[in-house]
Design an enzyme around this catalytic site. Structure first.
Site, short mmCIF file in Angstrom:
data_model
loop_
_atom_site.label_atom_id
_atom_site.label_comp_id
_atom_site.label_asym_id
_atom_site.label_seq_id
_atom_site.Cartn_x
_atom_site.Cartn_y
_atom_site.Cartn_z
N TYR A 167 0.83 -1.20 0.00
CA TYR A 167 0.00 0.00 0.00
C TYR A 167 0.88 1.27 0.00
O TYR A 167 0.63 2.22 -0.74
CB TYR A 167 -0.88 -0.07 1.24
CG TYR A 167 -1.92 1.00 1.39
CD1 TYR A 167 -3.07 1.01 0.61
CD2 TYR A 167 -1.77 1.99 2.36
CE1 TYR A 167 -4.04 1.98 0.79
CE2 TYR A 167 -2.74 2.96 2.54
CZ TYR A 167 -3.87 2.96 1.75
OH TYR A 167 -4.83 3.92 1.93
N LYS A 171 1.04 4.20 -2.69
CA LYS A 171 0.63 5.55 -2.32
C LYS A 171 1.76 6.57 -2.49
O LYS A 171 1.51 7.74 -2.80
CB LYS A 171 0.11 5.55 -0.87
CG LYS A 171 -1.23 4.85 -0.70
CD LYS A 171 -2.31 5.42 -1.61
CE LYS A 171 -3.72 5.12 -1.16
NZ LYS A 171 -4.73 5.57 -2.17
P1 NAI Z 1 -13.70 2.38 0.75
O1 NAI Z 1 -13.37 0.94 0.76
O2 NAI Z 1 -14.99 2.82 1.37
O3 NAI Z 1 -13.68 2.99 -0.72
C1 NAI Z 1 -12.89 2.50 -1.76
C2 NAI Z 1 -13.78 2.23 -2.94
O4 NAI Z 1 -12.99 1.87 -4.07
C3 NAI Z 1 -14.74 1.06 -2.69
O5 NAI Z 1 -16.09 1.50 -2.86
C4 NAI Z 1 -14.33 0.02 -3.71
O6 NAI Z 1 -15.42 -0.75 -4.22
C5 NAI Z 1 -13.69 0.88 -4.79
N1 NAI Z 1 -12.76 0.11 -5.64
C6 NAI Z 1 -11.85 -0.81 -5.24
N2 NAI Z 1 -11.18 -1.30 -6.29
C7 NAI Z 1 -11.68 -0.67 -7.39
C8 NAI Z 1 -11.38 -0.74 -8.78
N3 NAI Z 1 -10.43 -1.57 -9.24
N4 NAI Z 1 -12.08 0.05 -9.64
C9 NAI Z 1 -13.04 0.87 -9.17
N5 NAI Z 1 -13.37 0.98 -7.86
C10 NAI Z 1 -12.70 0.22 -6.99
O7 NAI Z 1 -12.50 3.14 1.47
P2 NAI Z 1 -12.15 4.70 1.65
O8 NAI Z 1 -11.59 4.83 3.01
O9 NAI Z 1 -13.28 5.55 1.25
O10 NAI Z 1 -10.93 4.87 0.63
C11 NAI Z 1 -10.90 5.84 -0.41
C12 NAI Z 1 -9.45 6.13 -0.74
O11 NAI Z 1 -8.83 6.82 0.35
C13 NAI Z 1 -8.58 4.90 -1.00
O12 NAI Z 1 -7.68 5.18 -2.05
C14 NAI Z 1 -7.83 4.72 0.29
O13 NAI Z 1 -6.63 4.02 0.12
C15 NAI Z 1 -7.61 6.17 0.68
N6 NAI Z 1 -7.31 6.37 2.09
C16 NAI Z 1 -8.30 6.30 3.02
C17 NAI Z 1 -8.01 6.57 4.34
C18 NAI Z 1 -9.06 6.62 5.38
O14 NAI Z 1 -8.76 7.04 6.52
N7 NAI Z 1 -10.30 6.23 5.08
C19 NAI Z 1 -6.64 6.84 4.79
C20 NAI Z 1 -5.68 6.94 3.72
C21 NAI Z 1 -6.03 6.72 2.43
#
Ligand code: NAI
Length: 298
Positions: A167, A171
């Site tokens: 990851y 990132k």
């Molecule tokens: P989440 O799991 O709710 O959202 C991620 C979304 O991406 C999911 O709805 C999933 O179905 C979709 N997804 C996964 N693979 C995919 C693909 N190949 N094509 C299209 N869609 C796809 O998680 P969250 O927390 O909302 O994450 C959003 C972003 O923020 C991610 O990139 C995550 O790594 C990043 N992030 C989040 C943090 C947090 O505190 N929530 C911290 C640091 C980074």
């Protein structure tokens, strides 16, 4: 001061079926942008055969609030999938102005136990996903002399976190992509920035501990929306947002120790000066960092 609006703009938000992406989509949709809600609909670790429901539900929410949106179920992790997402935008709304690369999965494992499959699947979604979609919109944005791209990085990559080699590599790679695209996009009014969010979502609810309930996606979205707006004043930058704190993160260089005939022992004897963070510089690009030596060579 007037409210910031996105009238006439088309925004693609990847991984917008839930969590942070959904929140970005709702705000931009409420402020007048036409939204492509992309989401594969898989599990947190990317497993499962996917579902159109999460993206479609967000589309319904945007429409119920008076906005315009369309769902897209392509995966960001292949070039074909990324091209399909851009096609959804063009077919439905005729243009693309904003791309928010947000899709992500998590497959944590300590380095000793990291497998090739865990490594590549995470790189594919985050790093290649960001490159694939950006590549697919790049010619369009260049042609129209306008683009706003916001890439989602993470404190895990910028600062490190146990069990997240895959990851973190993805990132931090995204930061490199952001820096280069910001430089290449400058003359075409394409601004590219990145954001390290912190919010309680399905991805983090078990990781954030006692802070979790203070960390809402709604506290992250405002900086994302500002970077997506016409008024965005910066490119190539990294921001951090979580629990209501919004900040800038930067890569700096110390002034360092200079000796044109530097030896191994010089390094030992001057290590404190090499590491002295007083008067650090924040180079805007690689040449500026290398060029820090020029005044010393005169
Ligand atoms: P989440 O799991 O709710 O959202 C991620 C979304 O991406 C999911 O709805 C999933 O179905 C979709 N997804 C996964 N693979 C995919 C693909 N190949 N094509 C299209 N869609 C796809 O998680 P969250 O927390 O909302 O994450 C959003 C972003 O923020 C991610 O990139 C995550 O790594 C990043 N992030 C989040 C943090 C947090 O505190 N929530 C911290 C640091 C980074």
């Amino acid at each position: 001061m007037a409210e910031l609006k996105f009238d006439g703009k088309v925004a693609i938000i990847t991984g917008a079926g839930g969590g942070l992406g959904r929140c970005h989509a709702l705000l931009l949709g409420a402020r007048g942008a036409k939204i492509v809600v992309n989401d594969l609909g898989g599990a947190v670790d990317g497993s499962g055969k996917g579902s159109a429901t999460p993206a479609q539900n967000v589309v319904e929410e945007i429409k119920a609030a008076g906005g315009e949106a369309v769902a897209d179920g392509n995966s960001v992790s292949t070039e074909e999938g990324a091209a399909g997402i851009i096609k959804t935008a063009i077919d439905n709304f005729g243009r693309v102005d904003i791309l928010i690369n947000n899709a992500g999965i998590l497959r944590d494992k300590s380095f000793a136990k990291l497998t090739s499959e865990l490594l590549h699947s995470v790189l594919d979604v985050h790093l290649l996903g960001t490159i694939n979609t950006s590549k697919a919109v790049w010619a369009i944005m260049k042609e129209q002399q306008y683009g706003r791209i916001i890439n989602t990085t993470s404190a895990a990559g910028l600062f490190g976190n146990f069990g997240q080699t895959n990851y973190a590599a993805a990132k931090m790679g995204i930061v490199g992509v952001t820096k280069v695209l910001s430089i290449e996009g400058m003359k075409n009014n394409i601004m590219v920035n990145s954001l390290a969010p912190g919010a309680k979502t399905r991805m983090t609810e078990e990781l954030l501990g006692p802070l979790a309930d203070k960390m809402r996606p709604e506290q992250v979205t405002p900086i994302v929306a500002y970077l997506a707006h016409d008024d965005c004043p910066v490119t190539g930058e990294i921001f951090s947002a979580g629990a209501g704190r919004t900040a800038k993160i930067f890569v700096g260089a110390t002034q360092g120790y200079f000796n044109i005939d530097v030896t191994l022992e010089d390094i030992r004897d001057n290590f404190a000066k090499i590491c002295d963070e007083n008067n650090y510089a924040i180079p805007k690009n690689a040449m500026e960092e290398i060029g820090m030596v020029i005044p010393l060579l005169q």
